[in-house]
Design a protein around this motif. Structure first.
Motif, short mmCIF file in Angstrom:
data_model
loop_
_atom_site.label_atom_id
_atom_site.label_comp_id
_atom_site.label_asym_id
_atom_site.label_seq_id
_atom_site.Cartn_x
_atom_site.Cartn_y
_atom_site.Cartn_z
N SER A 158 4.88 -3.71 -1.92
CA SER A 158 5.37 -2.41 -2.38
C SER A 158 6.80 -2.56 -2.90
O SER A 158 7.66 -3.09 -2.21
CB SER A 158 5.35 -1.40 -1.23
N ASP B 104 -1.62 -2.28 -3.91
CA ASP B 104 -2.29 -1.01 -3.65
C ASP B 104 -2.48 -0.21 -4.93
O ASP B 104 -3.38 0.64 -5.00
CB ASP B 104 -1.49 -0.19 -2.63
N GLU C 156 -5.41 -3.00 -7.36
CA GLU C 156 -6.63 -2.22 -7.11
C GLU C 156 -7.22 -1.71 -8.42
O GLU C 156 -8.44 -1.77 -8.64
CB GLU C 156 -6.33 -1.05 -6.16
N ASN D 41 4.22 -5.17 5.63
CA ASN D 41 3.90 -4.70 4.27
C ASN D 41 3.27 -5.81 3.45
O ASN D 41 2.26 -5.60 2.76
CB ASN D 41 5.18 -4.19 3.60
N LYS E 78 -0.32 -6.36 4.54
CA LYS E 78 -1.27 -5.38 4.01
C LYS E 78 -1.66 -5.71 2.59
O LYS E 78 -2.84 -5.59 2.20
CB LYS E 78 -0.68 -3.97 4.10
N HIS E 79 -0.72 -6.16 1.77
CA HIS E 79 -1.05 -6.49 0.38
C HIS E 79 -1.93 -7.74 0.30
O HIS E 79 -2.78 -7.83 -0.59
CB HIS E 79 0.23 -6.64 -0.44
N ILE F 96 -5.33 -6.41 1.07
CA ILE F 96 -5.91 -5.68 -0.07
C ILE F 96 -6.60 -6.66 -1.02
O ILE F 96 -7.74 -6.45 -1.45
CB ILE F 96 -4.83 -4.87 -0.81
N VAL G 226 -7.69 0.49 1.06
CA VAL G 226 -6.56 -0.10 0.32
C VAL G 226 -5.23 0.37 0.89
O VAL G 226 -4.35 -0.43 1.23
CB VAL G 226 -6.66 0.21 -1.17
N TYR G 227 -5.05 1.69 1.03
CA TYR G 227 -3.77 2.21 1.50
C TYR G 227 -3.62 2.14 3.02
O TYR G 227 -2.51 2.10 3.53
CB TYR G 227 -3.57 3.66 1.07
N LEU H 78 2.80 2.61 0.70
CA LEU H 78 1.35 2.55 0.77
C LEU H 78 0.75 3.94 0.91
O LEU H 78 -0.41 4.17 0.57
CB LEU H 78 0.92 1.67 1.95
N ARG I 208 4.52 -0.75 6.65
CA ARG I 208 3.07 -0.54 6.71
C ARG I 208 2.80 0.69 7.57
O ARG I 208 2.51 0.59 8.76
CB ARG I 208 2.35 -1.76 7.26
#
Length: 531
Positions: free
Chosen positions: A62, A279, A283, A334, A337-338, A341, A430-431, A468, A477
């Motif tokens: 992000s 995200d 995506e 963070n 999380k990516h 994804i 995704v988020y 996100l 996150r």
């Protein structure tokens, strides 16, 4: 110390014909614009044997005001792959005037005012299609952040000046014409898509399309020459297609499909970039562009910086210079999380640590340990300071991943899934949201869109790039949040529907002190303040 612009101006650029030759193109395949720019003729590729280049996506965490440098990494990676004797094509979006002069410091497409003018002329000439002036959905576009144009009234001044009605502008990079331009396969597909644009609704709520205004042919005429991809070069002479420029927060965020396909046809490896974090840009690249273009990405590079991870770990921008390993660890969720994804689409991730001068060994090692625990390859990248030579480790990691071929790409959801479920799927998977709240206008719009046959289109979610969630203040996150969808609008020609979340706007405003305020040209003709 020399600035970036000094280095760029001192670089010795090769004739574009020599750059094109690296991809097997001859001068007859090009339309030249001086010595260093060209368009590749579309007919030059129709009878050429394809090479089936391997597609590599560059995405990131992000974004923060500290900067992540996805484009820097993408350029460095392409140059490094070239140093490894690969035939490389770099595919990027064009910069848009608004962000460059506003925050970041003319995209292709255009044609938007053409259909607006024909629409209002249609109303003036008696409205044979029974188009309801209160239900005109088509907005004009301008390639500059101008908050005063979000809502306007036009047609004032009496009968000769048109039909008075409410109107508004959006920024060119968010326009459906830009999306169509970037998703069209060829001139015929371009015209067909332009004709499908919904400009408004009749009094009985039936859609009115651009082809019914007889606008699609003229729009195609305006865009026909622009459809050929632009060929330029990096400072190290790597061929680069810079073509099309939709934003990823309020549009689908990818360069033109035509440019990417040209790169795949001519190169061994194609390096492309999607806007903002995974995200948003990644995506949409996976769920929209790859679906439309039948593309198969094999590797995704997730760009991260120590600086941005510190901000996601709670450190303000003014305190980023000093070592703070704990803050770096606090921001790693963070990044995690990516990575997650990208993996959800069946694409192997590689983390690129885009190195800044203030990064310490302890901070870099903390990220590398975290990536090892997540089972993801990580490579340091110094493309900003050292170009391709500073990105060789990343290039080698990408080549290993391509050789291993462990990817199994698939979009996140099937086309037949209802629109509400598609939006909820993206929000949850995704988020990381707990769910989605649809406001009344959104639910009514979804019902209308599904009733006119648009229910099987993919969704393009317009959301803040900074989080996100749909709240730009929630860094890192976040957990336990919900996404609010306030409206859903059709982009029937582009082939998706747009879900507007939170407070995101399709016509951004300028900051308190725009970047343009620091730009000029000095007495030697050199640009000041642009980089």
């Amino acid at each position: 110390m020399r600035s970036d612009v000094d280095i760029a101006q001192e670089a010795s650029l090769a004739p574009i014909t020599e750059v094109a030759a690296k991809l097997g193109l001859e001068e007859a395949d090009l339309e030249l614009f001086g010595r260093h720019k060209a368009k590749v003729r579309l007919d030059a590729l129709r009878h050429r044997e394809p090479r089936r280049g391997r597609l590599v996506l560059v995405t990131g965490t992000s974004p923060t005001p500290a900067g992540e440098g996805k484009t820097t990494v993408a350029v460095g990676l392409a140059d490094a792959l070239s140093l490894r004797d690969k035939r490389v094509a770099l595919c990027l979006r064009e910069p848009s005037l608004g962000p460059v002069f506003g925050i970041k410091g003319g995209a292709a497409g255009g044609g938007y005012s053409q259909v607006s003018a024909m629409l209002d002329n249609h109303l003036q000439q008696g409205d044979p299609l029974d188009l309801d002036p209160r239900r005109v959905t088509w907005k004009r576009a301008v390639d500059m952040n101008d908050r005063a144009l979000r809502r306007t009234v036009i047609g004032l001044g009496g009968p000769g000046s048109g039909v008075p009605r409410e109107d508004g502008f959006l920024i060119t990079a968010a326009s459906e014409v830009m999306a169509i331009f970037c998703l069209a396969a060829d001139p015929e597909d371009l015209e067909e898509r332009l004709g499908r644009i919904i400009v408004g609704y009749t009094r009985d709520r039936s859609p009115v399309r651009a082809r019914e205004l007889e606008a699609s042919g003229a729009m195609t005429l305006l865009l026909a020459d622009a459809l050929s991809p632009n060929l330029v070069q990096t400072l190290e002479g790597t061929p680069a297609f810079i073509h099309g420029g939709p934003f990823a927060n309020i549009a689908h965020g990818c360069n033109s499909l035509i440019a990417t396909r040209v790169g795949i046809q001519l190169g061994d490896v194609v390096v492309t970039e999607a806007g903002f974090g995974a995200d948003l840009g990644a995506e949409k690249f996976f769920d929209i562009k790859c679906r439309v273009g039948d593309l198969e990405p094999e590797v995704a590079v997730v760009v991260a910086t120590i600086r941005s991870l510190k901000m996601h770990g709670g450190v303000p921008k003014t305190e980023l210079e000093g070592e703070n390993v704990e803050a770096v660890r606090g921001g790693i969720p963070n990044l995690e999380k990516h990575i997650d994804i990208v993996r959800r689409f069946g694409v192997p991730p590689i983390v690129a640590l885009n190195r800044f001068h203030s990064d310490t060994e302890s901070e870099l090692a903390a990220v590398e340990r975290a990536c090892a625990e997540l089972g993801v390859t990580v490579a340091r990248s110094e493309g900003h300071a050292r170009g391709g030579k500073g990105t060789l480790d990343l290039a080698d990691a990408v080549l290993v991943a391509l050789e291993e071929g462990e990817g199994n790409f698939a979009p996140l959801y099937p086309e037949e899934m209802p629109l509400v479920q598609k939006i909820e799927t993206v929000a949850r998977e995704v988020y990381g949201a707990e769910g989605v709240d649809f406001q009344s206008p959104a639910r009514k719009s979804i019902e209308q869109l599904e009733s006119i046959g648009l229910g099987e289109l993919p969704v393009c979610i317009a959301k803040t790039q900074y989080s996100l969630s749909d709240d730009p203040a929630l860094l890192g996150r976040p957990e336990g949040f919900r996404i609010t969808v306030r409206n859903v609008t059709p982009s029937a020609g582009a082939g998706f529907v747009v879900a507007l979340t939170g407070d995101v706007l399709t016509m951004p405003g300028l900051p308190k002190r725009p970047a343009a305020a620091g730009m000029s040209v000095d007495s030697d003709g050199r640009v000041v303040g642009l980089f």
